[in-house]
Enzyme design. Sequence first.
Site, mmCIF file in Angstrom:
data_model
loop_
_atom_site.group_PDB
_atom_site.id
_atom_site.type_symbol
_atom_site.label_atom_id
_atom_site.label_comp_id
_atom_site.label_asym_id
_atom_site.label_seq_id
_atom_site.Cartn_x
_atom_site.Cartn_y
_atom_site.Cartn_z
ATOM 1 N N TYR A 169 -6.556 11.899 -5.976
ATOM 2 C CA TYR A 169 -6.088 10.503 -5.911
ATOM 3 C C TYR A 169 -6.760 9.718 -7.025
ATOM 4 O O TYR A 169 -7.962 9.850 -7.264
ATOM 5 C CB TYR A 169 -6.458 9.881 -4.564
ATOM 6 C CG TYR A 169 -6.168 8.396 -4.473
ATOM 7 C CD1 TYR A 169 -4.949 7.930 -3.988
ATOM 8 C CD2 TYR A 169 -7.119 7.463 -4.885
ATOM 9 C CE1 TYR A 169 -4.680 6.576 -3.914
ATOM 10 C CE2 TYR A 169 -6.856 6.106 -4.819
ATOM 11 C CZ TYR A 169 -5.640 5.671 -4.328
ATOM 12 O OH TYR A 169 -5.372 4.323 -4.271
ATOM 13 N N GLU A 210 -1.360 3.168 -9.217
ATOM 14 C CA GLU A 210 -1.886 4.105 -8.216
ATOM 15 C C GLU A 210 -1.137 5.431 -8.324
ATOM 16 O O GLU A 210 0.090 5.465 -8.238
ATOM 17 C CB GLU A 210 -1.714 3.514 -6.816
ATOM 18 C CG GLU A 210 -2.286 4.379 -5.708
ATOM 19 C CD GLU A 210 -2.060 3.761 -4.339
ATOM 20 O OE1 GLU A 210 -2.966 3.840 -3.495
ATOM 21 O OE2 GLU A 210 -0.975 3.198 -4.109
#
Length: 432
Positions: free
Chosen positions: A153, A241
């Site tokens: 991530y 993101e």
Amino acid sequence: MAVSMASQAVARGLRGASVKHLFLSKSKSLQSNPRRWLNLQEYQSKKLMQDSGVTVQRFFVAETPSAALEAARKLNAKEIVLKAQILAGGRGKGVFNSGLKGGVHLTKDPAVVGELANKMLGFNLTTKQTPKEGVKVKTVMVAEALDIARETYFAILMDRSCNGPVMVGSPQGGVDIEEVAAKTPELIFKEVIDIFEGVRDEQALRMAVNLGFKGPLERQAADQIKKLYDLFLKVDATQVEVNPLGETPEGRVVCFDAKINFDDNAEFRQKDVFAMEDMTESDPTEMEAAKYDLKYIGLDGNIACFVNGAGLAMATCDIIDLHGGKPANFLDLGGGVKENQVYQAFKLLSADPKVEAILVNIFGGIVNCAIVAKGITKACRELELKVPLVVRLEGTNVQEAKRILSESGLPIMAANDLDDAARKAVASIAKK
């Protein structure tokens, strides 16, 4: 893509943000521009990344089954992924009204892509984030399917506590990052970026190491991180993101999915980006509210909330819920209030058949309470308001505002504070 608050919560070390607050991530209440948030389809975000040198899967976009079939053949890939393009999550588990299950499909046969696209395009896809009737699919993305050996991530976002951008990463990607932050906070890594220097080489490499990339992949991941920051600056993003930022068995670092949020105040210099916005899935009420510099988000309750400021909106929704009620929306008046804005706000709220009561909660700093009161009385008279109205006003010119309301002769319930207002609003519905 839909706006995400996950990385913001993680960056601040928050734990278990309430679901009811997460919907407010869509609001631009903290920004001065009246425009609604910018929605981009997945392929549009990937195109922006691609243009900045970020590694993404090869893909094409199609609006007809024949174009999807041609795209699949052009890819000449071992495996192809076909994705319905709508502005909602949960596509993989969604259902089409054509009978097809799933808005994301994998196949090795290009001919199957055409068949699947025929059951997607022009049909409504219903997911956990769409209205009950679903959303019509007008575009599909035909992309090369790549195996993922490992998922991480990574995000870059503007963080007020750091007075600028910050990188957030975790070797645990492809999952709910908030859950990772709650259960294993030691797996969340942050790097504050100096806005003048940008991402330094050692920062990018340190983040790549923390994400678990090894050997040649370490430098490759660091390069992708720097390019993502270049994109962040280039498009005036408030958040980029990537979940997952993955590595393939062949030794490539690839951004498999991304959510990009943009600074609406930079629209004047990001005209090409904002021109990409897909308005076909926009809520008509939200669009109408934006015309009058109002920020509106619809919910599923029956008590309308008319406030000024996102924080006040969240507090109002929470206290209504605490007293057994359900908010029907929140409508944010913002700062530069005009009487006509108040009138238009009431017009929007009273037109909603779900609304059985209206709660006005204004804390006037730069907002003049007297102007709000005049707008309220005008709206009540001209719109012949039929539902109970509870008003709590505090701040600038509040005594004059209370006089206007009390002398109006209208059935307006005054409240001493927010708790009192919520109690009265919930009770007014119970009496019906």
